[in-house]
Scaffold this motif. Structure first.
Motif, PDB file in Angstrom:
ATOM      1  N   ARG A 180       2.508 -22.786  22.804  1.00  0.00           N
ATOM      2  CA  ARG A 180       3.573 -23.412  22.011  1.00  0.00           C
ATOM      3  C   ARG A 180       4.871 -22.606  22.101  1.00  0.00           C
ATOM      4  O   ARG A 180       5.770 -22.765  21.291  1.00  0.00           O
ATOM      5  CB  ARG A 180       3.127 -23.554  20.551  1.00  0.00           C
ATOM      6  CG  ARG A 180       1.991 -24.567  20.396  1.00  0.00           C
ATOM      7  CD  ARG A 180       1.454 -24.624  18.975  1.00  0.00           C
ATOM      8  NE  ARG A 180       2.444 -24.903  17.964  1.00  0.00           N
ATOM      9  CZ  ARG A 180       2.898 -26.115  17.641  1.00  0.00           C
ATOM     10  NH1 ARG A 180       2.456 -27.182  18.276  1.00  0.00           N
ATOM     11  NH2 ARG A 180       3.799 -26.258  16.681  1.00  0.00           N
ATOM     12  N   ALA A 181       4.974 -21.745  23.106  1.00  0.00           N
ATOM     13  CA  ALA A 181       6.155 -20.890  23.253  1.00  0.00           C
ATOM     14  C   ALA A 181       7.406 -21.730  23.490  1.00  0.00           C
ATOM     15  O   ALA A 181       7.397 -22.675  24.271  1.00  0.00           O
ATOM     16  CB  ALA A 181       5.950 -19.928  24.416  1.00  0.00           C
ATOM     17  N   VAL A 182       8.479 -21.360  22.797  1.00  0.00           N
ATOM     18  CA  VAL A 182       9.781 -21.994  22.983  1.00  0.00           C
ATOM     19  C   VAL A 182      10.748 -20.904  23.441  1.00  0.00           C
ATOM     20  O   VAL A 182      11.134 -20.025  22.663  1.00  0.00           O
ATOM     21  CB  VAL A 182      10.287 -22.669  21.694  1.00  0.00           C
ATOM     22  CG1 VAL A 182      11.683 -23.236  21.903  1.00  0.00           C
ATOM     23  CG2 VAL A 182       9.321 -23.776  21.246  1.00  0.00           C
ATOM     24  N   ALA A 183      11.095 -20.963  24.721  1.00  0.00           N
ATOM     25  CA  ALA A 183      11.977 -19.967  25.332  1.00  0.00           C
ATOM     26  C   ALA A 183      13.433 -20.283  25.030  1.00  0.00           C
ATOM     27  O   ALA A 183      13.829 -21.452  24.958  1.00  0.00           O
ATOM     28  CB  ALA A 183      11.765 -19.931  26.839  1.00  0.00           C
ATOM     29  N   VAL A 184      14.227 -19.243  24.879  1.00  0.00           N
ATOM     30  CA  VAL A 184      15.678 -19.359  24.718  1.00  0.00           C
ATOM     31  C   VAL A 184      16.285 -18.843  26.010  1.00  0.00           C
ATOM     32  O   VAL A 184      16.041 -17.701  26.407  1.00  0.00           O
ATOM     33  CB  VAL A 184      16.175 -18.519  23.515  1.00  0.00           C
ATOM     34  CG1 VAL A 184      17.687 -18.638  23.379  1.00  0.00           C
ATOM     35  CG2 VAL A 184      15.462 -18.937  22.238  1.00  0.00           C
ATOM     36  N   ARG A 185      17.079 -19.699  26.678  1.00  0.00           N
ATOM     37  CA  ARG A 185      17.643 -19.324  27.979  1.00  0.00           C
ATOM     38  C   ARG A 185      19.152 -19.485  27.965  1.00  0.00           C
ATOM     39  O   ARG A 185      19.689 -20.408  27.365  1.00  0.00           O
ATOM     40  CB  ARG A 185      17.014 -20.169  29.077  1.00  0.00           C
ATOM     41  CG  ARG A 185      15.527 -19.821  29.225  1.00  0.00           C
ATOM     42  CD  ARG A 185      14.796 -20.646  30.241  1.00  0.00           C
ATOM     43  NE  ARG A 185      15.308 -20.581  31.588  1.00  0.00           N
ATOM     44  CZ  ARG A 185      14.924 -19.697  32.508  1.00  0.00           C
ATOM     45  NH1 ARG A 185      14.061 -18.770  32.212  1.00  0.00           N
ATOM     46  NH2 ARG A 185      15.420 -19.754  33.733  1.00  0.00           N
ATOM     47  N   CYS A 186      19.805 -18.550  28.655  1.00  0.00           N
ATOM     48  CA  CYS A 186      21.263 -18.580  28.797  1.00  0.00           C
ATOM     49  C   CYS A 186      21.581 -18.154  30.222  1.00  0.00           C
ATOM     50  O   CYS A 186      20.978 -17.195  30.722  1.00  0.00           O
ATOM     51  CB  CYS A 186      21.897 -17.634  27.781  1.00  0.00           C
ATOM     52  SG  CYS A 186      23.695 -17.755  27.690  1.00  0.00           S
ATOM     53  N   HIS A 187      22.470 -18.847  30.875  1.00  0.00           N
ATOM     54  CA  HIS A 187      22.814 -18.564  32.277  1.00  0.00           C
ATOM     55  C   HIS A 187      21.587 -18.626  33.179  1.00  0.00           C
ATOM     56  O   HIS A 187      21.489 -17.900  34.165  1.00  0.00           O
ATOM     57  CB  HIS A 187      23.503 -17.209  32.436  1.00  0.00           C
ATOM     58  CG  HIS A 187      24.714 -17.029  31.587  1.00  0.00           C
ATOM     59  ND1 HIS A 187      25.837 -17.816  31.711  1.00  0.00           N
ATOM     60  CD2 HIS A 187      24.974 -16.147  30.594  1.00  0.00           C
ATOM     61  CE1 HIS A 187      26.739 -17.425  30.836  1.00  0.00           C
ATOM     62  NE2 HIS A 187      26.243 -16.427  30.142  1.00  0.00           N
ATOM     63  N   GLY A 188      20.609 -19.456  32.808  1.00  0.00           N
ATOM     64  CA  GLY A 188      19.403 -19.617  33.615  1.00  0.00           C
ATOM     65  C   GLY A 188      18.342 -18.553  33.403  1.00  0.00           C
ATOM     66  O   GLY A 188      17.296 -18.588  34.047  1.00  0.00           O
ATOM     67  N   ASP A 189      18.587 -17.593  32.511  1.00  0.00           N
ATOM     68  CA  ASP A 189      17.634 -16.508  32.269  1.00  0.00           C
ATOM     69  C   ASP A 189      17.102 -16.550  30.845  1.00  0.00           C
ATOM     70  O   ASP A 189      17.832 -16.877  29.904  1.00  0.00           O
ATOM     71  CB  ASP A 189      18.306 -15.142  32.475  1.00  0.00           C
ATOM     72  CG  ASP A 189      18.724 -14.918  33.912  1.00  0.00           C
ATOM     73  OD1 ASP A 189      17.927 -15.221  34.815  1.00  0.00           O
ATOM     74  OD2 ASP A 189      19.862 -14.437  34.119  1.00  0.00           O
ATOM     75  N   THR A 190      15.847 -16.175  30.681  1.00  0.00           N
ATOM     76  CA  THR A 190      15.261 -16.076  29.347  1.00  0.00           C
ATOM     77  C   THR A 190      15.857 -14.860  28.635  1.00  0.00           C
ATOM     78  O   THR A 190      15.960 -13.784  29.213  1.00  0.00           O
ATOM     79  CB  THR A 190      13.731 -15.926  29.435  1.00  0.00           C
ATOM     80  OG1 THR A 190      13.199 -17.087  30.082  1.00  0.00           O
ATOM     81  CG2 THR A 190      13.107 -15.769  28.058  1.00  0.00           C
ATOM     82  N   ILE A 191      16.259 -15.078  27.371  1.00  0.00           N
ATOM     83  CA  ILE A 191      16.794 -13.975  26.559  1.00  0.00           C
ATOM     84  C   ILE A 191      15.924 -13.720  25.329  1.00  0.00           C
ATOM     85  O   ILE A 191      16.217 -12.822  24.546  1.00  0.00           O
ATOM     86  CB  ILE A 191      18.265 -14.216  26.151  1.00  0.00           C
ATOM     87  CG1 ILE A 191      18.423 -15.470  25.301  1.00  0.00           C
ATOM     88  CG2 ILE A 191      19.152 -14.267  27.392  1.00  0.00           C
ATOM     89  CD1 ILE A 191      19.800 -15.628  24.663  1.00  0.00           C
ATOM     90  N   GLY A 192      14.868 -14.492  25.153  1.00  0.00           N
ATOM     91  CA  GLY A 192      13.962 -14.322  24.023  1.00  0.00           C
ATOM     92  C   GLY A 192      13.240 -15.620  23.732  1.00  0.00           C
ATOM     93  O   GLY A 192      13.289 -16.568  24.530  1.00  0.00           O
ATOM     94  N   TYR A 193      12.585 -15.650  22.580  1.00  0.00           N
ATOM     95  CA  TYR A 193      11.792 -16.809  22.169  1.00  0.00           C
ATOM     96  C   TYR A 193      12.029 -17.125  20.703  1.00  0.00           C
ATOM     97  O   TYR A 193      12.364 -16.239  19.910  1.00  0.00           O
ATOM     98  CB  TYR A 193      10.297 -16.537  22.377  1.00  0.00           C
ATOM     99  CG  TYR A 193       9.903 -16.588  23.834  1.00  0.00           C
ATOM    100  CD1 TYR A 193       9.393 -17.754  24.387  1.00  0.00           C
ATOM    101  CD2 TYR A 193      10.069 -15.492  24.668  1.00  0.00           C
ATOM    102  CE1 TYR A 193       9.053 -17.820  25.730  1.00  0.00           C
ATOM    103  CE2 TYR A 193       9.737 -15.544  26.012  1.00  0.00           C
ATOM    104  CZ  TYR A 193       9.221 -16.717  26.530  1.00  0.00           C
ATOM    105  OH  TYR A 193       8.895 -16.789  27.864  1.00  0.00           O
TER     106      TYR A 193
END
Length: 108
Positions: free
Chosen positions: A41-54
């Protein structure tokens, strides 16, 4: 449904290189990672195409996105800095009717 909510991000200590390119006010995209080996159920947070956290797994937002089928738009509202880099990220999130996108994890 026009309210904007603040949500904290977790796991940022693992993504310091990607976070270094992120500034306050930047848009982020949230993705469900159903094949995430640690949390389906992970929800990734991405910016500029890269994961920065969850998004935290016990967050109300995870439930709304995955169980209620809502989507959202979001941006970085605050970056907290410490001696070892970014120690916290806060997002501002606005819910919408578009379902959250899914993404496969990158191959190791």
């Amino acid at each position: 449904m026009n309210s904007i909510y603040s949500v904290s991000v977790v796991g940022e200590r693992n993504y310091q290189d990607a976070i270094a390119a992120v500034g306050e006010g930047e848009a982020v995209v949230l993705y469900h990672e159903p094949d995430n080996p640690y949390d389906d159920r992970a929800v990734a947070v991405r910016c500029h195409g890269d994961t920065i956290g969850y998004i935290p797994r016990d967050s109300w937002l995870t439930e709304v996105l995955l169980d209620e089928g809502k989507g959202c738009s979001a941006f970085v509202s605050r970056l907290r800095r410490g001696r070892k880099g970014i120690t916290g990220i806060t997002l501002e999130v606005k819910l919408n009717a578009s379902p959250i996108k899914q993404r496969e994890l990158d191959a190791p």
